[in-house]
Scaffold this active site. Structure first.
Site, PDB file in Angstrom:
ATOM      1  N   GLN A   9       0.835  -1.208   0.000  1.00  9.98           N
ATOM      2  CA  GLN A   9       0.000   0.000   0.000  1.00  9.98           C
ATOM      3  C   GLN A   9       0.868   1.256   0.000  1.00  9.98           C
ATOM      4  OE1 GLN A   9      -3.258  -0.831   2.498  1.00  9.98           O
ATOM      5  NE2 GLN A   9      -4.160   1.180   2.383  1.00  9.98           N
ATOM      6  N   SER A  88       4.113  -6.483   2.835  1.00 13.62           N
ATOM      7  CA  SER A  88       2.756  -6.449   3.385  1.00 13.62           C
ATOM      8  C   SER A  88       1.751  -7.034   2.377  1.00 13.62           C
ATOM      9  CB  SER A  88       2.413  -5.016   3.804  1.00 13.62           C
ATOM     10  OG  SER A  88       1.195  -4.965   4.515  1.00 13.62           O
ATOM     11  N   LEU A  89       0.877  -6.207   1.837  1.00 16.56           N
ATOM     12  CA  LEU A  89      -0.057  -6.647   0.796  1.00 16.56           C
ATOM     13  C   LEU A  89       0.676  -7.378  -0.337  1.00 16.56           C
ATOM     14  CD1 LEU A  89      -2.617  -6.364  -1.137  1.00 16.56           C
ATOM     15  CD2 LEU A  89      -1.624  -4.174  -1.773  1.00 16.56           C
ATOM     16  N   ARG A 113      -9.183  -8.996   2.983  1.00 16.49           N
ATOM     17  CA  ARG A 113      -8.180  -8.379   3.865  1.00 16.49           C
ATOM     18  C   ARG A 113      -8.421  -6.878   3.974  1.00 16.49           C
ATOM     19  NH1 ARG A 113      -2.857  -6.025   3.201  1.00 16.49           N
ATOM     20  NH2 ARG A 113      -1.333  -6.818   4.721  1.00 16.49           N
ATOM     21  N   HIS A 195      -0.358  -3.822  11.019  1.00 18.73           N
ATOM     22  CA  HIS A 195       0.726  -4.650  11.567  1.00 18.73           C
ATOM     23  C   HIS A 195       0.966  -4.391  13.057  1.00 18.73           C
ATOM     24  CE1 HIS A 195       1.513  -6.207   7.603  1.00 18.73           C
ATOM     25  NE2 HIS A 195       1.478  -4.972   7.151  1.00 18.73           N
ATOM     26  N   GLN A 244       0.670 -12.297   9.683  1.00 18.09           N
ATOM     27  CA  GLN A 244       1.184 -11.050   9.088  1.00 18.09           C
ATOM     28  C   GLN A 244       0.386  -9.803   9.482  1.00 18.09           C
ATOM     29  OE1 GLN A 244       0.090  -9.192   5.655  1.00 18.09           O
ATOM     30  NE2 GLN A 244       1.843  -9.815   4.431  1.00 18.09           N
TER      31      GLN A 244
END
Length: 295
Positions: A9, A88-89, A113, A195, A244
């Site tokens: 992101q 991440s993503l 998500r 996170h 995660q």
């Protein structure tokens, strides 16, 4: 050895993916399939929307995922990773591109998500901040001392660590970290504490979806965010994907491990070149590039 890396992101921009759509029939088919799966024309927002439209989590995450994955699919035989990782993503993009997840399942998980994270953000106001010019240990130590929830969230590169938590926790940490010698403590324009333990509701929601999704062995090891280590075992990949959401993105350590394991070049697949910059902060000499359509 070729390492392929997939952005998260923040890499989005208006017009992203439009060249793919116009130049490749395969890309067009996949984008249209995505519009069907999502139930709205995400391509209209990606190609012609506003920055504000594109910034909404339920649009941003699928948009970046689609740009990355469709580009990897269109590369065809040129996409030959010896190892892969995503920020991440981007971990979902890496898994689909490496054949561990189907395109449809990957997109459905990313959409789930994004929605779960959005809901978690609405439960409690929270935020993130980038801490520049301080060592990881000092940041970890100061976060640990505070009573409000605030944790290291993104280990982006040496001297750049993003923290995440309640607004009071992040404010207090920024003050203490600046006093401890941080060059900057910069609050980020994000909707919530990604996170961090504040994403627990999202983790529980996503866990159900991940558990019921088929994950196969990828064509190369995937270095996962939670511990920066390489995985090919589907059960372990699932476990790490679930962890995660509330755990940190160990990107610095991921790049270091990939280099230790023989990576000689890093190719970023998707919008922007943020990850290439982070790789260079770990090793200035390593070759980096952006994936591009075969001419």
């Amino acid at each position: 050895m070729k390492a392929y890396i997939f952005p998260g992101q923040g890499a989005q921009f208006v017009g992203m993916g439009k060249d793919l759509y116009e130049q490749s029939e395969k890309a067009r088919e996949l984008f249209e399939k995505a519009n069907e799966i999502l139930g709205f024309r995400i391509t209209d927002i990606m190609f012609n929307g506003t920055d504000e439209d594109l910034k909404q989590t339920n649009v941003t995450q699928p948009a970046i995922f689609l740009h990355s994955v469709i580009l990897a699919k269109v590369l065809g035989d040129d996409f030959k990773p010896d190892m892969a990782a995503g920020h991440s993503l981007g971990e979902f993009s890496a898994l689909v591109s490496a054949g561990a997840l189907s395109f449809e399942d990957g997109l459905k998980l990313v959409a789930a998500r994004a929605n779960a994270m959005q809901k978690a953000c609405e439960i409690q106001p929270s935020t993130m901040a980038a801490i520049l010019g301080l060592d990881d240990f000092t940041v970890e130590d100061i976060c640990h001392q505070l009573t409000d929830i605030v944790v290291p969230a993104n280990y982006n590169c040496p001297g750049q660590l993003v923290i995440s938590g309640t607004i009071a926790g992040v404010d207090a940490a920024c003050e203490k970290l600046t006093a401890a010698g941080a060059k900057r403590a910069l609050k980020l324009n994000v909707g919530g504490a990604f996170h961090s333990p504040l994403m627990e509701a999202a983790r529980v929601e996503l866990e159900h979806a991940i558990v019921h999704t088929e994950i196969k062995e990828p064509i190369c090891p995937i270095y996962q965010n939670i511990d920066a280590k390489p995985y090919t075992d589907p059960a372990k990949i699932k476990h790490n994907l679930i962890a995660q959401l509330t755990g940190p993105v160990r990107w610095t350590q991921t790049v270091m491990h990939m280099l230790e394991d023989g990576a000689t070049s890093f190719t970023e697949v998707g919008p922007g070149n943020v990850l290439q910059g982070l790789v260079k902060k770990v090793d200035r000499a390593v070759a980096t590039s952006s994936a591009a359509l075969p001419q």
